[in-house]
Scaffold this motif. Structure first.
Motif, PDB file in Angstrom:
ATOM      1  N   ALA A 103       0.919  -1.144  -0.042  1.00 31.58           N
ATOM      2  CA  ALA A 103       0.010   0.217   0.388  1.00 31.58           C
ATOM      3  C   ALA A 103       0.956   1.386  -0.408  1.00 31.58           C
ATOM      4  CB  ALA A 103      -0.722   0.102   1.276  1.00 31.58           C
ATOM      5  N   ALA A 104       0.670   2.312  -0.803  1.00 29.86           N
ATOM      6  CA  ALA A 104       1.109   3.254  -0.447  1.00 29.86           C
ATOM      7  C   ALA A 104       0.033   4.707  -0.818  1.00 29.86           C
ATOM      8  CB  ALA A 104       1.751   3.103  -1.927  1.00 29.86           C
ATOM      9  N   THR A 105      -0.018   5.827  -0.109  1.00 31.35           N
ATOM     10  CA  THR A 105      -0.410   7.078   0.210  1.00 31.35           C
ATOM     11  C   THR A 105       0.658   7.871  -1.492  1.00 31.35           C
ATOM     12  OG1 THR A 105       1.012   8.709   1.341  1.00 31.35           O
ATOM     13  CG2 THR A 105      -0.716   6.786   2.100  1.00 31.35           C
ATOM     14  N   ASP A 106       0.182   8.552  -1.839  1.00 35.07           N
ATOM     15  CA  ASP A 106       0.506   9.698  -2.717  1.00 35.07           C
ATOM     16  C   ASP A 106       1.268  10.893  -2.052  1.00 35.07           C
ATOM     17  OD1 ASP A 106      -1.535   9.191  -4.794  1.00 35.07           O
ATOM     18  OD2 ASP A 106      -2.733  10.838  -4.537  1.00 35.07           O
ATOM     19  N   LEU A 107       2.363  11.324  -1.859  1.00 40.90           N
ATOM     20  CA  LEU A 107       3.302  12.203  -1.804  1.00 40.90           C
ATOM     21  C   LEU A 107       2.618  13.078  -1.561  1.00 40.90           C
ATOM     22  CD1 LEU A 107       6.280  12.363  -0.773  1.00 40.90           C
ATOM     23  CD2 LEU A 107       6.993  13.655  -3.231  1.00 40.90           C
ATOM     24  N   ILE A 108       2.607  13.358  -0.496  1.00 33.71           N
ATOM     25  CA  ILE A 108       2.035  15.535   0.016  1.00 33.71           C
ATOM     26  C   ILE A 108       3.235  16.251   1.373  1.00 33.71           C
ATOM     27  CG2 ILE A 108      -0.637  14.623   0.324  1.00 33.71           C
ATOM     28  CD1 ILE A 108       0.110  14.503   3.088  1.00 33.71           C
ATOM     29  N   GLY A 109       2.402  17.450   0.715  1.00 36.04           N
ATOM     30  CA  GLY A 109       3.252  18.913   1.522  1.00 36.04           C
ATOM     31  C   GLY A 109       2.387  18.992   2.685  1.00 36.04           C
ATOM     32  N   GLY A 110       3.326  20.035   3.193  1.00 37.04           N
ATOM     33  CA  GLY A 110       3.020  20.468   4.730  1.00 37.04           C
ATOM     34  C   GLY A 110       1.074  21.058   4.747  1.00 37.04           C
ATOM     35  N   GLY A 111       0.508  20.743   5.650  1.00 34.81           N
ATOM     36  CA  GLY A 111      -1.283  20.893   5.321  1.00 34.81           C
ATOM     37  C   GLY A 111      -1.835  20.157   4.685  1.00 34.81           C
ATOM     38  N   GLU A 112      -1.500  18.912   4.060  1.00 39.49           N
ATOM     39  CA  GLU A 112      -2.083  18.106   3.031  1.00 39.49           C
ATOM     40  C   GLU A 112      -2.296  16.979   4.108  1.00 39.49           C
ATOM     41  OE1 GLU A 112      -0.884  19.084  -1.153  1.00 39.49           O
ATOM     42  OE2 GLU A 112       0.811  18.191  -0.211  1.00 39.49           O
ATOM     43  N   GLN A 113      -3.415  16.187   3.447  1.00 37.22           N
ATOM     44  CA  GLN A 113      -3.734  14.874   3.769  1.00 37.22           C
ATOM     45  C   GLN A 113      -4.155  13.708   2.317  1.00 37.22           C
ATOM     46  OE1 GLN A 113      -7.026  15.192   7.405  1.00 37.22           O
ATOM     47  NE2 GLN A 113      -7.997  13.040   6.655  1.00 37.22           N
ATOM     48  N   THR A 114      -3.194  13.277   2.706  1.00 41.10           N
ATOM     49  CA  THR A 114      -3.735  12.160   1.936  1.00 41.10           C
ATOM     50  C   THR A 114      -4.085  10.261   2.687  1.00 41.10           C
ATOM     51  OG1 THR A 114      -3.314  10.904  -0.269  1.00 41.10           O
ATOM     52  CG2 THR A 114      -1.933  11.095   1.496  1.00 41.10           C
ATOM     53  N   SER A 115      -4.120   9.031   1.632  1.00 42.13           N
ATOM     54  CA  SER A 115      -4.701   8.148   2.511  1.00 42.13           C
ATOM     55  C   SER A 115      -4.671   6.695   1.577  1.00 42.13           C
ATOM     56  CB  SER A 115      -6.294   7.796   3.254  1.00 42.13           C
ATOM     57  OG  SER A 115      -7.233   8.164   2.432  1.00 42.13           O
ATOM     58  N   THR A 116      -4.991   5.832   2.367  1.00 42.99           N
ATOM     59  CA  THR A 116      -4.581   5.189   1.289  1.00 42.99           C
ATOM     60  C   THR A 116      -5.401   3.439   1.877  1.00 42.99           C
ATOM     61  OG1 THR A 116      -3.257   3.540  -0.338  1.00 42.99           O
ATOM     62  CG2 THR A 116      -2.321   3.942   2.357  1.00 42.99           C
ATOM     63  N   THR A 117      -5.236   2.950   1.405  1.00 41.95           N
ATOM     64  CA  THR A 117      -6.055   1.003   1.911  1.00 41.95           C
ATOM     65  C   THR A 117      -5.603   0.087   1.275  1.00 41.95           C
ATOM     66  OG1 THR A 117      -8.281   0.854   0.382  1.00 41.95           O
ATOM     67  CG2 THR A 117      -8.531   2.218   2.203  1.00 41.95           C
ATOM     68  N   PHE A 118      -5.954  -0.723   2.462  1.00 44.96           N
ATOM     69  CA  PHE A 118      -5.039  -2.496   1.587  1.00 44.96           C
ATOM     70  C   PHE A 118      -6.207  -3.559   2.265  1.00 44.96           C
ATOM     71  CE2 PHE A 118      -3.464  -3.179   5.685  1.00 44.96           C
ATOM     72  CZ  PHE A 118      -2.555  -2.561   5.716  1.00 44.96           C
ATOM     73  N   ASP A 119      -5.726  -4.636   1.946  1.00 43.67           N
ATOM     74  CA  ASP A 119      -6.473  -6.123   2.165  1.00 43.67           C
ATOM     75  C   ASP A 119      -5.923  -6.947   3.019  1.00 43.67           C
ATOM     76  OD1 ASP A 119      -8.122  -7.912   2.846  1.00 43.67           O
ATOM     77  OD2 ASP A 119      -8.255  -8.535   0.817  1.00 43.67           O
ATOM     78  N   PRO A 120      -6.511  -6.629   4.497  1.00 42.77           N
ATOM     79  CA  PRO A 120      -5.440  -7.140   5.872  1.00 42.77           C
ATOM     80  C   PRO A 120      -4.901  -8.665   5.186  1.00 42.77           C
ATOM     81  CG  PRO A 120      -6.633  -5.899   6.855  1.00 42.77           C
ATOM     82  CD  PRO A 120      -7.308  -5.752   5.278  1.00 42.77           C
ATOM     83  N   SER A 121      -6.045  -9.142   4.535  1.00 42.16           N
ATOM     84  CA  SER A 121      -5.980 -10.576   4.816  1.00 42.16           C
ATOM     85  C   SER A 121      -5.525 -10.963   4.031  1.00 42.16           C
ATOM     86  CB  SER A 121      -7.957 -11.292   4.057  1.00 42.16           C
ATOM     87  OG  SER A 121      -7.636 -10.701   2.698  1.00 42.16           O
ATOM     88  N   LYS A 122      -4.396 -10.084   3.082  1.00 43.44           N
ATOM     89  CA  LYS A 122      -3.437 -10.654   2.266  1.00 43.44           C
ATOM     90  C   LYS A 122      -1.421 -10.132   2.836  1.00 43.44           C
ATOM     91  CE  LYS A 122      -5.572  -9.225  -2.352  1.00 43.44           C
ATOM     92  NZ  LYS A 122      -5.211  -7.859  -3.043  1.00 43.44           N
ATOM     93  N   LEU A 123      -2.236 -10.286   4.115  1.00 43.78           N
ATOM     94  CA  LEU A 123      -0.558 -10.052   5.254  1.00 43.78           C
ATOM     95  C   LEU A 123      -1.411 -11.412   5.396  1.00 43.78           C
ATOM     96  CD1 LEU A 123      -0.909  -6.062   6.651  1.00 43.78           C
ATOM     97  CD2 LEU A 123      -0.612  -7.454   4.454  1.00 43.78           C
ATOM     98  N   GLU A 124       0.645 -12.069   6.616  1.00 41.77           N
ATOM     99  CA  GLU A 124       0.485 -13.233   6.855  1.00 41.77           C
ATOM    100  C   GLU A 124       0.477 -13.010   8.012  1.00 41.77           C
ATOM    101  OE1 GLU A 124       3.409 -15.851   6.157  1.00 41.77           O
ATOM    102  OE2 GLU A 124       2.869 -14.674   4.210  1.00 41.77           O
ATOM    103  N   LYS A 125      -0.160 -13.510   9.092  1.00 39.34           N
ATOM    104  CA  LYS A 125      -0.507 -13.275  10.712  1.00 39.34           C
ATOM    105  C   LYS A 125       1.441 -13.498  11.147  1.00 39.34           C
ATOM    106  CE  LYS A 125      -2.560 -13.402  14.764  1.00 39.34           C
ATOM    107  NZ  LYS A 125      -2.215 -14.039  15.877  1.00 39.34           N
ATOM    108  N   GLY A 126       2.586 -12.758  12.011  1.00 34.03           N
ATOM    109  CA  GLY A 126       3.360 -12.963  12.080  1.00 34.03           C
ATOM    110  C   GLY A 126       4.493 -12.658  11.384  1.00 34.03           C
TER     111      GLY A 126
END
Ligand code: CO
Length: 150
Positions: A103-126
């Protein structure tokens, strides 16, 4: 008396769902001192999607103090960072199509906000996962671990 019992019942009832639901959002602040506000994020696999909100709370420009939030396996971190540096600012310092990036957000500068999402089921526990900023020179200081929980 009857009224207060009803009130207690209402409070308990309305509070119950929140206590069972996992927190499926994390907010990370980044500042002009090249710092993230957290070095540890827990992600529950019970979340259908997990959202990371990145807030740049500083004043400096994207060119001077840009920040992003990138997630990969810890083993891939420096390869992702180096490929991102080669990809340059026009690509937000993330190589287009880099399959190591979860997952990756956009690159932002001061005062800005962004977000990203991903599917946790694609990650391995441990598994070992790290998040970091790919702006040149930032990742050695702007990084943290992401831990998968049930
Ligand atoms: Co940064």
């Amino acid at each position: 008396m009857r009224y207060s019992c009803l009130l207690v019942a209402l409070v308990l009832f309305s509070a119950a769902p929140a206590s069972f639901a996992a927190n499926c959002t994390a907010t990370v602040e980044a500042n002009d001192a090249m710092q993230f506000s957290t070095e540890h994020i827990e992600v529950s696999q019970s979340c259908e999607t997990f959202k990371v909100v990145l807030k740049h709370v500083g004043d400096l420009s994207l060119q001077a103090m840009g920040h992003d939030w990138v997630l990969s396996e810890t083993n891939d971190m420096w390869d992702v960072v180096n490929a991102g540096n080669t990809a340059g600012v026009d690509n937000g310092y993330v190589k287009p199509g880099d399959e190591r990036v979860i997952a990756a957000t956009d690159l932002i500068g001061g005062g800005e906000q962004t977000s990203t999402t991903f599917d946790p089921s694609k990650l391995e526990k441990g598994g070992n996962y790290s998040f970091y900023c790919t702006f040149p020179g930032h990742a050695s200081q702007m990084k943290g671990e992401l831990v998968v929980v049930e």
